[in-house]
Scaffold this motif. Structure first.
Motif, PDB file in Angstrom:
ATOM      1  N   MET A   1     -35.839 -22.685  10.711  1.00 13.04           N
ATOM      2  CA  MET A   1     -36.300 -23.092   9.406  1.00 13.04           C
ATOM      3  C   MET A   1     -37.253 -24.232   9.641  1.00 13.04           C
ATOM      4  O   MET A   1     -36.941 -25.071  10.454  1.00 13.04           O
ATOM      5  CB  MET A   1     -35.132 -23.527   8.559  1.00 13.04           C
ATOM      6  N   ARG A 188     -37.102  -9.017  -1.054  1.00 10.88           N
ATOM      7  CA  ARG A 188     -37.997  -8.679   0.054  1.00 10.88           C
ATOM      8  C   ARG A 188     -39.368  -9.362  -0.064  1.00 10.88           C
ATOM      9  O   ARG A 188     -39.923  -9.798   0.969  1.00 10.88           O
ATOM     10  CB  ARG A 188     -38.149  -7.170   0.172  1.00 10.88           C
ATOM     11  N   ALA A 191     -39.160 -12.695   1.600  1.00 11.24           N
ATOM     12  CA  ALA A 191     -39.098 -12.605   3.058  1.00 11.24           C
ATOM     13  C   ALA A 191     -40.467 -12.258   3.631  1.00 11.24           C
ATOM     14  O   ALA A 191     -40.862 -12.768   4.687  1.00 11.24           O
ATOM     15  CB  ALA A 191     -38.068 -11.569   3.475  1.00 11.24           C
ATOM     16  N   ALA A 194     -42.701 -15.316   3.653  1.00 15.37           N
ATOM     17  CA  ALA A 194     -42.372 -16.171   4.788  1.00 15.37           C
ATOM     18  C   ALA A 194     -42.990 -15.616   6.072  1.00 15.37           C
ATOM     19  O   ALA A 194     -43.488 -16.373   6.915  1.00 15.37           O
ATOM     20  CB  ALA A 194     -40.861 -16.294   4.930  1.00 15.37           C
ATOM     21  N   ASP A 210     -39.289 -20.473   3.457  1.00 16.17           N
ATOM     22  CA  ASP A 210     -37.958 -20.411   4.042  1.00 16.17           C
ATOM     23  C   ASP A 210     -36.915 -20.912   3.043  1.00 16.17           C
ATOM     24  O   ASP A 210     -35.875 -20.270   2.827  1.00 16.17           O
ATOM     25  CB  ASP A 210     -37.937 -21.263   5.315  1.00 16.17           C
ATOM     26  N   PHE A 213     -36.442 -18.412   0.150  1.00 14.14           N
ATOM     27  CA  PHE A 213     -35.657 -17.242   0.517  1.00 14.14           C
ATOM     28  C   PHE A 213     -34.162 -17.558   0.500  1.00 14.14           C
ATOM     29  O   PHE A 213     -33.356 -16.829  -0.099  1.00 14.14           O
ATOM     30  CB  PHE A 213     -36.083 -16.749   1.899  1.00 14.14           C
ATOM     31  N   HIS A 214     -33.770 -18.643   1.148  1.00 14.52           N
ATOM     32  CA  HIS A 214     -32.357 -19.019   1.181  1.00 14.52           C
ATOM     33  C   HIS A 214     -31.844 -19.389  -0.218  1.00 14.52           C
ATOM     34  O   HIS A 214     -30.702 -19.077  -0.569  1.00 14.52           O
ATOM     35  CB  HIS A 214     -32.153 -20.188   2.146  1.00 14.52           C
ATOM     36  N   ASP A 256     -38.294 -16.435  13.454  1.00 13.60           N
ATOM     37  CA  ASP A 256     -37.419 -16.886  12.387  1.00 13.60           C
ATOM     38  C   ASP A 256     -37.589 -16.011  11.146  1.00 13.60           C
ATOM     39  O   ASP A 256     -36.612 -15.595  10.514  1.00 13.60           O
ATOM     40  CB  ASP A 256     -37.739 -18.348  12.053  1.00 13.60           C
ATOM     41  N   ALA A 257     -38.852 -15.718  10.799  1.00 14.83           N
ATOM     42  CA  ALA A 257     -39.140 -14.887   9.630  1.00 14.83           C
ATOM     43  C   ALA A 257     -38.632 -13.464   9.833  1.00 14.83           C
ATOM     44  O   ALA A 257     -38.174 -12.813   8.876  1.00 14.83           O
ATOM     45  CB  ALA A 257     -40.640 -14.876   9.354  1.00 14.83           C
ATOM     46  N   GLU A 259     -35.983 -12.622  11.331  1.00 13.66           N
ATOM     47  CA  GLU A 259     -34.544 -12.635  11.067  1.00 13.66           C
ATOM     48  C   GLU A 259     -34.257 -12.481   9.578  1.00 13.66           C
ATOM     49  O   GLU A 259     -33.253 -11.874   9.189  1.00 13.66           O
ATOM     50  CB  GLU A 259     -33.927 -13.924  11.597  1.00 13.66           C
ATOM     51  N   HIS A 260     -35.133 -13.026   8.729  1.00 15.37           N
ATOM     52  CA  HIS A 260     -34.974 -12.847   7.284  1.00 15.37           C
ATOM     53  C   HIS A 260     -35.021 -11.364   6.922  1.00 15.37           C
ATOM     54  O   HIS A 260     -34.184 -10.855   6.167  1.00 15.37           O
ATOM     55  CB  HIS A 260     -36.086 -13.585   6.527  1.00 15.37           C
ATOM     56  N   HIS A 282     -29.047 -17.138  12.885  1.00  7.72           N
ATOM     57  CA  HIS A 282     -30.124 -17.805  12.153  1.00  7.72           C
ATOM     58  C   HIS A 282     -29.881 -19.312  12.092  1.00  7.72           C
ATOM     59  O   HIS A 282     -30.780 -20.106  12.326  1.00  7.72           O
ATOM     60  CB  HIS A 282     -30.215 -17.206  10.751  1.00  7.72           C
TER      61      HIS A 282
END
Length: 286
Positions: A1, A188, A191, A194, A210, A213-214, A256-257, A259-260, A282
């Motif tokens: 992140m 989506r 994500a 990101a 990031d 999204f979370h 990292d992205a 993984e989203h 993550h």
């Protein structure tokens, strides 16, 4: 992140200043401090010397990157009336972006008058924004000088990641059992946004995507307090470190992205083992 930005101009000392990127933050041109105070019916003593009245010394302060200031409407139209709260919010967003980008250096003291001059606004909204950052733990008040960016180390970052995992992992696993696939599909675009920011290598933009999204995932739990606390922890985890590792580059952001997107696929399929593995990994990478 993650974390980014750009500005540029010369400070009052005449030394060149690096650019702070405020791409998504538009700060309308404001009246000088004297004009603002005169309109409010306040004595002009403070506006003649903002730094003196507030006891903030600026002679030894390093140059601060100069933001690009854009008006909210074309120049040929009348200037819109902007409420101070709106200006303060825009300044707060710009300062947060500068923090994520590491352009407000940890341990360095910045005064509201100097920052205000570079944003093209009076010291008042800058001071109010800095006071909010002090409440969040990003800066601390230095009497008669201004605000010092807090020094943070790798241990604090690891502690934040652990707390976030304790809060978010159980919630995501519970949501994986109850939220229908159609709801996950709605996330989506976040994500994918990101992923685009990561591909561009823009840490500040990626940090915003990031968090968004979370935030959207946790919001499905219907617990506003959880969302607020998690968002605060997430933002703090994105501040720069002192003596820490080199900020993550484009390849790290893209991983990292990715993984989203993989997490969304697992959530849509209600693949609980994959969800648990992905979400724990993550946070371990944070």
């Amino acid at each position: 992140m993650e974390q980014a930005g750009s500005l540029g101009a010369r400070g009052s000392t005449g030394s060149a200043a690096p650019h702070i990127r405020t791409a998504s933050v538009r700060v309308p041109a404001q009246a000088r401090a004297a004009d603002v105070e005169r309109e409010r019916g306040v004595a002009s003593d403070e506006s003649r010397s903002v730094s003196g009245a507030r006891g903030e010394h600026t002679h030894s302060e390093p140059p601060v990157p100069h933001p690009r200031v854009e008006t909210a409407r074309p120049v040929e139209t009348a200037r819109p009336v902007v409420q101070r709260a709106s200006v303060r919010g825009q300044i707060l967003d710009a300062l947060r972006t500068a923090l994520v980008a590491g352009e407000l250096a940890p341990g360095q003291v910045y005064s509201a008058p100097v920052l205000g001059e570079r944003f093209g606004v009076s010291a008042t909204p800058v001071r109010e924004a800095m006071q909010q950052l002090a409440l969040e733990g990003a800066v601390e008040v230095v009497p008669n000088r201004g605000f010092r960016v807090v020094r943070r180390g790798t241990r604090e970052l690891a502690e934040l990641a652990e707390i976030r995992a304790l809060l978010e992992v159980p919630v995501v696993l519970r949501l994986a059992r109850t939220v229908p696939a159609a709801r996950w599909a709605e996330l989506r675009p976040l994500a994918e946004a990101a992923a685009r920011a990561a591909s561009a290598g823009c840490r500040a933009t990626y940090a915003e995507c990031d968090r968004a999204f979370h935030h959207a995932i946790l919001a499905l739990a219907g617990n506003d307090q959880l969302v607020q606390i998690a968002d605060d922890l997430h933002r703090r985890a994105q501040w720069p470190l002192v003596g820490g590792p080199v900020p993550r580059g484009r390849a790290d952001l893209m991983a990292d992205a990715a993984e989203h997107l993989a997490l969304l696929d697992a959530l849509t399929a209600q693949d609980l083992p994959a969800v648990q593995s992905l979400v724990r990994e993550h946070f371990a990478d944070c």
